[in-house]
Write an enzyme that holds these catalytic residues in place. Structure first.
Site, PDB file in Angstrom:
ATOM      1  N   GLU A 134       0.820  -1.216   0.000  1.00  0.00           N
ATOM      2  CA  GLU A 134       0.000   0.000   0.000  1.00  0.00           C
ATOM      3  C   GLU A 134       0.852   1.264   0.000  1.00  0.00           C
ATOM      4  O   GLU A 134       0.387   2.318  -0.446  1.00  0.00           O
ATOM      5  CB  GLU A 134      -0.935   0.012   1.219  1.00  0.00           C
ATOM      6  CG  GLU A 134      -1.892  -1.163   1.325  1.00  0.00           C
ATOM      7  CD  GLU A 134      -2.856  -1.259   0.164  1.00  0.00           C
ATOM      8  OE1 GLU A 134      -3.100  -0.226  -0.500  1.00  0.00           O
ATOM      9  OE2 GLU A 134      -3.360  -2.373  -0.091  1.00  0.00           O
ATOM     10  N   THR A 135       2.073   1.184   0.493  1.00  0.00           N
ATOM     11  CA  THR A 135       2.917   2.378   0.658  1.00  0.00           C
ATOM     12  C   THR A 135       4.210   2.302  -0.147  1.00  0.00           C
ATOM     13  O   THR A 135       5.132   3.082   0.090  1.00  0.00           O
ATOM     14  CB  THR A 135       3.282   2.549   2.148  1.00  0.00           C
ATOM     15  OG1 THR A 135       3.934   1.352   2.617  1.00  0.00           O
ATOM     16  CG2 THR A 135       2.042   2.804   2.997  1.00  0.00           C
TER      17      THR A 135
END
EC number: 3.2.1.14
Length: 318
Positions: A134-135
């Protein structure tokens, strides 16, 4: 008259004590030292904490084996996320620190401390893998490979909207935006609200705390990880073997393993249509982290043949 009064009083007392925590109370947590029962009540007896009775904040193993620091050391954490402080990353200056991670995890006693050492290591590997995807700031030819660049970003990239859905229960604050932030990129007012209530912070009025306070940032991600969202189990219950698929799950090819966690997080977009590059990215992080922790990744890593659960907390953000 006395009997009727006693009955009414008992009913009122029962209603007042019910639905204190867990999925019945928007992911709310019990006080430290208490377990959340499968019915959503807080307590510390076997009815609350025992196998099959506990849904969250369940006890881990005794002594050092139940300590998260005994599962993942500072040096392992740095090795896994070794480019998170790169100058190109928003998370530079050690925003996503090991100490913040350990501190946040302390509010969720079952996280990384449930089951045997294999289960505990897999949970940490799976959590860091999904949140790394996600990051991520990586690319195929990135230094040290694409799976060394997790935890690069704090906020959703691009030009996100305000993610405000009209709600009387979780009203949007004037001028606030609820786009993706933190390790799990939590989004929407209807997620910031219950998350904030569960961790004791007003995130509706202060959503950017998820991107400015390291401990709150990690807490938002662990809250999502530990909180079931019917008909979905929690990611925690899947990776620790506590989840048993129903007949409907089995018919949809949803079986225990890392793949179901991807389905929980973003199955509506990534699962059920064969190979998907996003799913493979998640698996790549997971395999690398399992290798660092010295544990096998287990079976059923993909979700290409699984039907999705439907929309989830993050389906609109990734």
């Amino acid at each position: 008259e006395f009997t009727i009064f006693s009955l009414l009083f008992s009913l009122l007392l029962l209603n007042a004590s019910a639905e204190q925590c867990g999925s019945q109370a928007g992911g709310a947590l019990c006080a430290p030292g208490l377990c959340c029962s499968k019915f959503g009540w807080c307590g510390n007896t076997n009815d609350y904490c025992g196998p099959g009775n506990c849904q969250s904040q369940c006890p881990g193993g005794p002594g050092p084996s139940g300590d998260l620091g005994g599962v993942i050391s500072n040096s392992m954490f740095d090795q896994m996320l070794n480019h998170r402080n790169d100058n190109a990353c928003q998370g530079k200056n050690n925003f996503y620190s090991y100490n913040a991670f350990i501190s946040a995890a302390g509010s969720f006693p079952g996280f990384g401390t449930t089951g045997d050492i294999t289960a505990r290591k897999r949970e940490i590997a799976a959590f860091l893998a999904q949140t790394s995807h996600e990051t991520t700031g990586g690319w195929p030819s990135a230094p040290d490979g694409p799976y060394a660049w997790g935890y690069c970003f704090l906020r959703e990239q691009g030009s996100p909207g305000d993610y405000c859905t009209p709600s009387s229960q979780w009203p949007c604050a004037p001028g606030r935006k609820y786009f993706g932030r933190g390790p799990i990129q939590i989004s929407h007012n209807y997620n910031y609200g219950p998350c904030g209530r569960a961790i004791g912070v007003d995130l509706l009025n202060n959503p950017d705390l998820v991107a400015t306070d390291s401990v709150i940032s990690f807490k938002s991600a662990i809250w999502f990880w530990m909180t079931p969202q019917s008909p979905k189990p929690s990611c925690h219950d899947v990776i620790t073997g506590r989840w048993q698929p129903s007949g409907a799950d089995q018919a949809a090819n949803r079986v225990p393993g890392f793949g179901v966690i991807t389905n929980i997080i973003n199955g509506g977009l990534e699962c059920g249509h064969g190979s998907d590059s996003r799913v493979q990215d998640r698996i790549g992080f997971y395999r690398r982290y399992c290798g660092i922790l010295g544990v096998s990744p287990g079976d059923n890593l993909d979700c290409g043949n699984q039907r999705s659960f439907g929309n989830g907390l993050l389906v609109d953000t990734v």
